[in-house]
Scaffold this motif. Structure first.
Motif, PDB file in Angstrom:
ATOM      1  N   ASP A 177       0.826  -1.212   0.000  1.00  0.00           N
ATOM      2  CA  ASP A 177       0.000   0.000   0.000  1.00  0.00           C
ATOM      3  C   ASP A 177       0.858   1.259   0.000  1.00  0.00           C
ATOM      4  N   ALA A 178       2.050   1.151   0.583  1.00  0.00           N
ATOM      5  CA  ALA A 178       2.947   2.306   0.706  1.00  0.00           C
ATOM      6  C   ALA A 178       4.368   1.796   0.869  1.00  0.00           C
ATOM      7  N   VAL A 179       5.326   2.687   0.611  1.00  0.00           N
ATOM      8  CA  VAL A 179       6.741   2.315   0.651  1.00  0.00           C
ATOM      9  C   VAL A 179       7.525   3.379   1.412  1.00  0.00           C
ATOM     10  N   ILE A 180       8.504   2.923   2.175  1.00  0.00           N
ATOM     11  CA  ILE A 180       9.483   3.833   2.774  1.00  0.00           C
ATOM     12  C   ILE A 180      10.805   3.613   2.071  1.00  0.00           C
ATOM     13  N   ILE A 181      11.383   4.686   1.544  1.00  0.00           N
ATOM     14  CA  ILE A 181      12.633   4.614   0.776  1.00  0.00           C
ATOM     15  C   ILE A 181      13.777   5.128   1.640  1.00  0.00           C
ATOM     16  N   ALA A 182      14.716   4.233   1.954  1.00  0.00           N
ATOM     17  CA  ALA A 182      15.842   4.591   2.824  1.00  0.00           C
ATOM     18  C   ALA A 182      17.135   4.004   2.269  1.00  0.00           C
ATOM     19  N   ASN A 183      17.271   4.052   0.950  1.00  0.00           N
ATOM     20  CA  ASN A 183      18.495   3.546   0.330  1.00  0.00           C
ATOM     21  C   ASN A 183      19.489   4.695   0.137  1.00  0.00           C
ATOM     22  N   PRO A 184      20.668   4.455  -0.457  1.00  0.00           N
ATOM     23  CA  PRO A 184      21.654   5.539  -0.618  1.00  0.00           C
ATOM     24  C   PRO A 184      21.089   6.767  -1.336  1.00  0.00           C
ATOM     25  N   ASN A 185      21.614   7.923  -0.966  1.00  0.00           N
ATOM     26  CA  ASN A 185      21.098   9.209  -1.463  1.00  0.00           C
ATOM     27  C   ASN A 185      20.987   9.272  -2.980  1.00  0.00           C
ATOM     28  N   ASP A 186      22.004   8.752  -3.679  1.00  0.00           N
ATOM     29  CA  ASP A 186      22.016   8.907  -5.137  1.00  0.00           C
ATOM     30  C   ASP A 186      21.009   7.991  -5.840  1.00  0.00           C
ATOM     31  N   LEU A 187      20.287   7.155  -5.078  1.00  0.00           N
ATOM     32  CA  LEU A 187      19.245   6.302  -5.646  1.00  0.00           C
ATOM     33  C   LEU A 187      17.840   6.784  -5.304  1.00  0.00           C
ATOM     34  N   HIS A 188      17.729   7.849  -4.506  1.00  0.00           N
ATOM     35  CA  HIS A 188      16.422   8.297  -4.022  1.00  0.00           C
ATOM     36  C   HIS A 188      15.450   8.612  -5.150  1.00  0.00           C
ATOM     37  N   VAL A 189      15.879   9.384  -6.114  1.00  0.00           N
ATOM     38  CA  VAL A 189      14.951   9.857  -7.147  1.00  0.00           C
ATOM     39  C   VAL A 189      14.489   8.716  -8.047  1.00  0.00           C
ATOM     40  N   THR A 190      15.415   7.903  -8.538  1.00  0.00           N
ATOM     41  CA  THR A 190      15.016   6.809  -9.435  1.00  0.00           C
ATOM     42  C   THR A 190      14.110   5.820  -8.696  1.00  0.00           C
ATOM     43  N   THR A 191      14.385   5.564  -7.426  1.00  0.00           N
ATOM     44  CA  THR A 191      13.554   4.638  -6.655  1.00  0.00           C
ATOM     45  C   THR A 191      12.162   5.215  -6.437  1.00  0.00           C
ATOM     46  N   HIS A 215       1.928  11.577 -12.310  1.00  0.00           N
ATOM     47  CA  HIS A 215       1.267  10.409 -11.722  1.00  0.00           C
ATOM     48  C   HIS A 215       0.323  10.765 -10.574  1.00  0.00           C
ATOM     49  N   SER A 216       0.440  11.959 -10.007  1.00  0.00           N
ATOM     50  CA  SER A 216      -0.445  12.409  -8.918  1.00  0.00           C
ATOM     51  C   SER A 216      -0.476  11.412  -7.753  1.00  0.00           C
ATOM     52  N   VAL A 217       0.702  10.955  -7.354  1.00  0.00           N
ATOM     53  CA  VAL A 217       0.847  10.042  -6.218  1.00  0.00           C
ATOM     54  C   VAL A 217       1.603  10.789  -5.126  1.00  0.00           C
ATOM     55  N   PRO A 218       1.124  10.738  -3.877  1.00  0.00           N
ATOM     56  CA  PRO A 218       1.768  11.539  -2.828  1.00  0.00           C
ATOM     57  C   PRO A 218       3.133  11.014  -2.392  1.00  0.00           C
ATOM     58  N   ILE A 219       4.011  11.965  -2.087  1.00  0.00           N
ATOM     59  CA  ILE A 219       5.316  11.679  -1.492  1.00  0.00           C
ATOM     60  C   ILE A 219       5.472  12.567  -0.267  1.00  0.00           C
ATOM     61  N   ILE A 230       2.244   3.949  -6.062  1.00  0.00           N
ATOM     62  CA  ILE A 230       2.454   3.641  -4.641  1.00  0.00           C
ATOM     63  C   ILE A 230       2.973   4.877  -3.905  1.00  0.00           C
ATOM     64  N   PRO A 231       2.237   5.393  -2.926  1.00  0.00           N
ATOM     65  CA  PRO A 231       2.733   6.522  -2.111  1.00  0.00           C
ATOM     66  C   PRO A 231       4.014   6.123  -1.390  1.00  0.00           C
ATOM     67  N   ASN A 232       4.897   7.107  -1.190  1.00  0.00           N
ATOM     68  CA  ASN A 232       6.138   6.774  -0.493  1.00  0.00           C
ATOM     69  C   ASN A 232       6.607   7.877   0.437  1.00  0.00           C
ATOM     70  N   HIS A 291       1.716  10.405  10.443  1.00  0.00           N
ATOM     71  CA  HIS A 291       1.324  11.372   9.406  1.00  0.00           C
ATOM     72  C   HIS A 291       1.400  10.732   8.025  1.00  0.00           C
ATOM     73  N   PHE A 292       2.454   9.944   7.784  1.00  0.00           N
ATOM     74  CA  PHE A 292       2.607   9.283   6.484  1.00  0.00           C
ATOM     75  C   PHE A 292       1.445   8.338   6.198  1.00  0.00           C
ATOM     76  N   LEU A 293       0.966   7.634   7.208  1.00  0.00           N
ATOM     77  CA  LEU A 293      -0.166   6.731   7.009  1.00  0.00           C
ATOM     78  C   LEU A 293      -1.395   7.516   6.540  1.00  0.00           C
ATOM     79  N   LYS A 294      -1.598   8.705   7.107  1.00  0.00           N
ATOM     80  CA  LYS A 294      -2.714   9.549   6.668  1.00  0.00           C
ATOM     81  C   LYS A 294      -2.499  10.033   5.231  1.00  0.00           C
ATOM     82  N   VAL A 295      -1.240  10.398   4.912  1.00  0.00           N
ATOM     83  CA  VAL A 295      -0.926  10.831   3.547  1.00  0.00           C
ATOM     84  C   VAL A 295      -1.188   9.693   2.558  1.00  0.00           C
ATOM     85  N   ALA A 296      -0.720   8.493   2.906  1.00  0.00           N
ATOM     86  CA  ALA A 296      -0.873   7.344   2.008  1.00  0.00           C
ATOM     87  C   ALA A 296      -2.336   6.975   1.808  1.00  0.00           C
TER      88      ALA A 296
END
Length: 346
Positions: free
Chosen positions: A64-78, A112-116, A87-89, A303-308
């Motif tokens: 339903d939702a994703v948390i992205i915590a990989n290396p900085n230079d992969l944030h945008v592509t992920t 895509h109109s998906v919240p981040i 998928i909201p993230n 807060h993220f759960l409400k956003v998602a």
């Protein structure tokens, strides 16, 4: 009763492990899978599915939702991979490593109109909420000076991962980005910067120490000093009971704000003002402000759960976080050229 939101985690390093702990304490969420190309240890500990690649996880698990915590230079592509799947993230800071990357993410989100929600978690801290209320109430008068510090000594094994030693890391982008975002939030937009950096203590490609001068759009002037290689009790992580891995010096302050009517030390939230008569020969009167002892990260997750679920707008949007990144870019250019720089928002 609401069904727990199924959350997947991308990145199982130090930040990923922290996020897993916060999810475990949240009854409205359930961690269902972890993607990390280097290790399955965290997934094995929890007893959930592990994937080496995050796209495979997203397609098979369909969280339903994703948390992205990989290396900085992969944030945008992920993050874009998540957006393309609807998928909201929650995207850990920094939102990107450059203004160009931030622009790509902003454009993808508009398509895509998906919240981040961007993970500048300090804004969720009750200390920050109360400090902002004091400032917004006009208790400091016209803000004139801002002094901030983030200084500590990271252990050598922190840098065993190569990405922490090369461009895309460094104390500015990994640590001071939090301070700069919070100072923007508390004190207003940053109009120009000057900066000096050094890497002489650790000798890596990226800086280990920085001194930054800030000019705010409201006319206030500020300074921020940071280092990840010094002995110091001064910094948000040592002075606020937020991240448990840091030894605490809770009696110390890391931000000092002064205005025409009062001064405020943070995180203690001690407000200094004159009584009936002003002037340096007269004693200042101080008052301490209380705040709830809640976890900023736990509040961010709630807060993220409400956003998602579509029940709230992100407290920190991609566009907002991109303005902090623009300040970072300006700081790095100022350090490179030795000249004052104006942040250029994507």
């Amino acid at each position: 009763m609401t069904t727990p939101l199924k959350i997947a985690l991308i990145g199982a390093g130090a930040m990923g492990r922290q996020h897993a702990g916060y999810i475990a304490k949240e009854s409205a969420a359930s961690l269902v899978a972890i993607a990390d190309p280097f290790s399955s240890a965290l997934a094995d500990e929890i007893g959930i599915k592990h994937f080496a690649g995050h796209c495979e996880m997203l397609d098979q698990v369909r969280p339903d939702a994703v948390i992205i915590a990989n290396p900085n230079d992969l944030h945008v592509t992920t993050a874009i991979d998540c957006l393309e799947r609807g998928i909201p993230n929650l995207l850990e800071k920094p939102v990107a490593c450059s203004r160009e990357e931030a622009s790509q993410l902003i454009a993808a989100q508009q398509r895509h109109s998906v919240p981040i929600l961007v993970g500048h978690h300090r804004r969720h801290n009750p200390v920050a909420e109360r400090a902002k209320a004091i400032i917004d109430e006009g208790r400091l008068g016209r803000l004139a000076t801002v002094t901030g510090m983030w200084q500590t000594c990271k252990p050598d094994d922190y840098f065993s991962m190569e990405w922490r030693r090369r461009p895309g890391a460094g104390v500015i982008l990994i640590n001071l980005v939090h301070d700069l975002d919070l100072l923007r939030h508390l004190c207003g937009e940053i109009a120009s910067v000057q900066a000096m950096t050094q890497n002489s203590l650790r000798g890596f490609e990226v800086e280990d120490s920085a001194v930054i001068q800030l000019e705010f759009a409201n006319g206030a002037l500020g300074s921020l000093t940071g280092s990840d290689a010094v002995v110091s009790p001064w910094g948000w992580d040592q002075n606020v009971n937020e991240v448990p891995i840091f030894a605490k010096h809770l009696e110390q302050s890391c931000y000092f704000l002064a205005g025409s009517e009062g001064a405020l030390s943070i995180p203690q939230l001690t407000l200094w003002r004159y009584g009936d008569t002003r002037g340096w020969q007269h004693q200042l009167v101080c008052e301490s402000h209380r705040y709830p002892q809640d976890s900023a990260q736990q509040r961010q997750l709630a807060h993220f759960l409400k956003v998602a679920r579509g029940l709230a707008e992100p407290l920190v949007s991609v566009a907002d976080a991109a303005r902090t990144l623009a300040v970072i870019d300006a700081i790095q250019e100022a350090a490179r050229t030795g000249q004052r720089q104006v942040p250029l928002t994507p």
